[in-house]
Design a protein around this motif. Sequence first.
Motif, mmCIF file in Angstrom:
data_model
loop_
_atom_site.group_PDB
_atom_site.id
_atom_site.type_symbol
_atom_site.label_atom_id
_atom_site.label_comp_id
_atom_site.label_asym_id
_atom_site.label_seq_id
_atom_site.Cartn_x
_atom_site.Cartn_y
_atom_site.Cartn_z
ATOM 1 N N ARG A 100 0.730 -1.250 -0.090
ATOM 2 C CA ARG A 100 0.020 0.060 0.019
ATOM 3 C C ARG A 100 1.145 1.201 0.027
ATOM 4 N NH1 ARG A 100 -5.107 -0.157 4.072
ATOM 5 N NH2 ARG A 100 -5.464 1.823 2.974
ATOM 6 N N ARG A 101 2.333 1.180 -0.142
ATOM 7 C CA ARG A 101 3.044 2.269 0.038
ATOM 8 C C ARG A 101 3.096 3.047 -1.430
ATOM 9 N NH1 ARG A 101 7.838 -0.268 3.311
ATOM 10 N NH2 ARG A 101 6.823 -0.627 5.437
ATOM 11 N N ASN A 102 3.273 4.456 -1.397
ATOM 12 C CA ASN A 102 3.780 4.874 -2.646
ATOM 13 C C ASN A 102 4.824 4.320 -3.283
ATOM 14 O OD1 ASN A 102 3.140 7.603 -4.032
ATOM 15 N ND2 ASN A 102 5.672 7.860 -3.555
ATOM 16 N N SER A 103 5.705 4.071 -2.679
ATOM 17 C CA SER A 103 7.166 3.500 -3.444
ATOM 18 C C SER A 103 6.758 2.380 -4.222
ATOM 19 C CB SER A 103 8.146 3.164 -2.554
ATOM 20 O OG SER A 103 7.879 2.431 -1.446
ATOM 21 N N TYR A 104 5.834 1.359 -3.502
ATOM 22 C CA TYR A 104 5.236 0.188 -4.356
ATOM 23 C C TYR A 104 4.602 0.637 -5.244
ATOM 24 C CZ TYR A 104 3.210 -4.291 -4.989
ATOM 25 O OH TYR A 104 2.517 -5.564 -5.739
ATOM 26 N N ARG A 105 3.833 1.477 -5.480
ATOM 27 C CA ARG A 105 2.977 1.807 -6.720
ATOM 28 C C ARG A 105 3.910 2.498 -7.744
ATOM 29 N NH1 ARG A 105 -0.424 1.109 -2.816
ATOM 30 N NH2 ARG A 105 -2.836 1.409 -3.026
ATOM 31 N N VAL A 106 4.959 3.159 -7.251
ATOM 32 C CA VAL A 106 5.735 4.032 -8.465
ATOM 33 C C VAL A 106 6.690 2.796 -8.794
ATOM 34 C CG1 VAL A 106 7.888 5.465 -8.535
ATOM 35 C CG2 VAL A 106 6.160 6.255 -7.114
ATOM 36 N N ALA B 29 -5.131 -3.508 -3.079
ATOM 37 C CA ALA B 29 -4.904 -2.966 -1.650
ATOM 38 C C ALA B 29 -5.155 -1.482 -1.907
ATOM 39 C CB ALA B 29 -3.564 -3.274 -1.426
ATOM 40 N N ALA B 30 -5.431 -0.586 -3.072
ATOM 41 C CA ALA B 30 -5.782 0.743 -2.964
ATOM 42 C C ALA B 30 -7.121 0.927 -2.315
ATOM 43 C CB ALA B 30 -5.677 1.056 -4.201
ATOM 44 N N PRO B 31 -7.113 2.174 -1.534
ATOM 45 C CA PRO B 31 -8.412 2.705 -1.036
ATOM 46 C C PRO B 31 -9.654 2.540 -2.148
ATOM 47 C CG PRO B 31 -6.777 4.012 -0.700
ATOM 48 C CD PRO B 31 -6.272 3.253 -1.850
ATOM 49 N N PRO B 32 -10.963 1.838 -1.637
ATOM 50 C CA PRO B 32 -11.877 1.565 -2.548
ATOM 51 C C PRO B 32 -12.477 3.057 -3.053
ATOM 52 C CG PRO B 32 -12.398 1.171 -0.169
ATOM 53 C CD PRO B 32 -10.955 1.459 -0.223
ATOM 54 N N GLU C 275 -7.279 6.212 -7.942
ATOM 55 C CA GLU C 275 -5.859 5.322 -8.224
ATOM 56 C C GLU C 275 -6.208 3.988 -8.375
ATOM 57 O OE1 GLU C 275 -2.694 4.166 -4.824
ATOM 58 O OE2 GLU C 275 -2.745 6.256 -5.075
ATOM 59 N N ARG C 276 -7.152 3.503 -7.553
ATOM 60 C CA ARG C 276 -7.464 1.880 -7.851
ATOM 61 C C ARG C 276 -7.798 1.604 -9.354
ATOM 62 N NH1 ARG C 276 -9.670 -1.592 -3.817
ATOM 63 N NH2 ARG C 276 -10.869 -3.372 -4.694
ATOM 64 N N ARG C 277 -8.740 2.764 -9.821
ATOM 65 C CA ARG C 277 -9.112 2.293 -11.289
ATOM 66 C C ARG C 277 -7.788 2.297 -12.084
ATOM 67 N NH1 ARG C 277 -14.059 3.267 -13.949
ATOM 68 N NH2 ARG C 277 -14.659 2.185 -11.867
#
Length: 201
Positions: free
Chosen positions: A8-14, A195-198, A80-82
Amino acid sequence: APPVPLIRRNSYRVATVTSLIALDILFYAFPLPFLPQHLSAAGHSAASISMLLASTSYAALFVGSGLVLVESRRRVPRSERRFLFLIAACAVAMTACAAAQAVLPVYNVLLVCRLVAGGVSQTVWSFGLALAASLGPVAGIKATAWCMAGNSLGEVLGPLFGSTLFGMGGVRRPYTVAAAVAAAIAGALVAGAAAAPPEPP
C-alpha cells in the motif's frame, strides 16, 4: 501509528508503474535484433518485414488518437484504484501477446501481437504517467522521473535481452521469458490495485 504494508506504499506503486513502462519499451525493442533474420529465413520479403515492424507505431497512433478524444471529454477523474487495474490489464495483454508469439512465432501471429502491443503501449503511457503524476516522490525523485528512467532502462536492455535469449534458445526463448516477466508485473499491479483505497460510492 502502525506501519503501512509495502503493497500500500507510494514506493510500491511507483515501482510497479515504472516496471511496466520499462517492460513496454523492452517489448518493443527486444525483437528488433532477431525478428528480421527470423522472418527472412521464413521467406518473407523486406517490405512485409518492414510493415510488421512498423505496425506497432500505426496501432499506437490510432489508439492514442482515440484516447485523446475519450479522455478530453471525461469530467470525473479516475481513482488510483481504477488506474492500477487499467494498467494491470495492459500487463495481462502483454503477457498474452508474448505467450502467443512464443507458442506460434509465424508472421500473422507476430503481426497481430505487435498491433495489440502498439495499442497497449499507448494505453500504458497515457494511464501510467497520469497515475505517476498523482503519486508522491520516492527517494526525493518525482514519480514521473522514475517512469522516464524506466523508459531508458527498457531501451538499453531490450536489444541485449532479445539477442542474448535468441542466441541461447531460438526465437521462442525471448518471448517465453518476456511473458513470465510480464505476468509477474501484472500480478504486482493487481495486488496493488486490490490494496488501494476503494472508490467512494
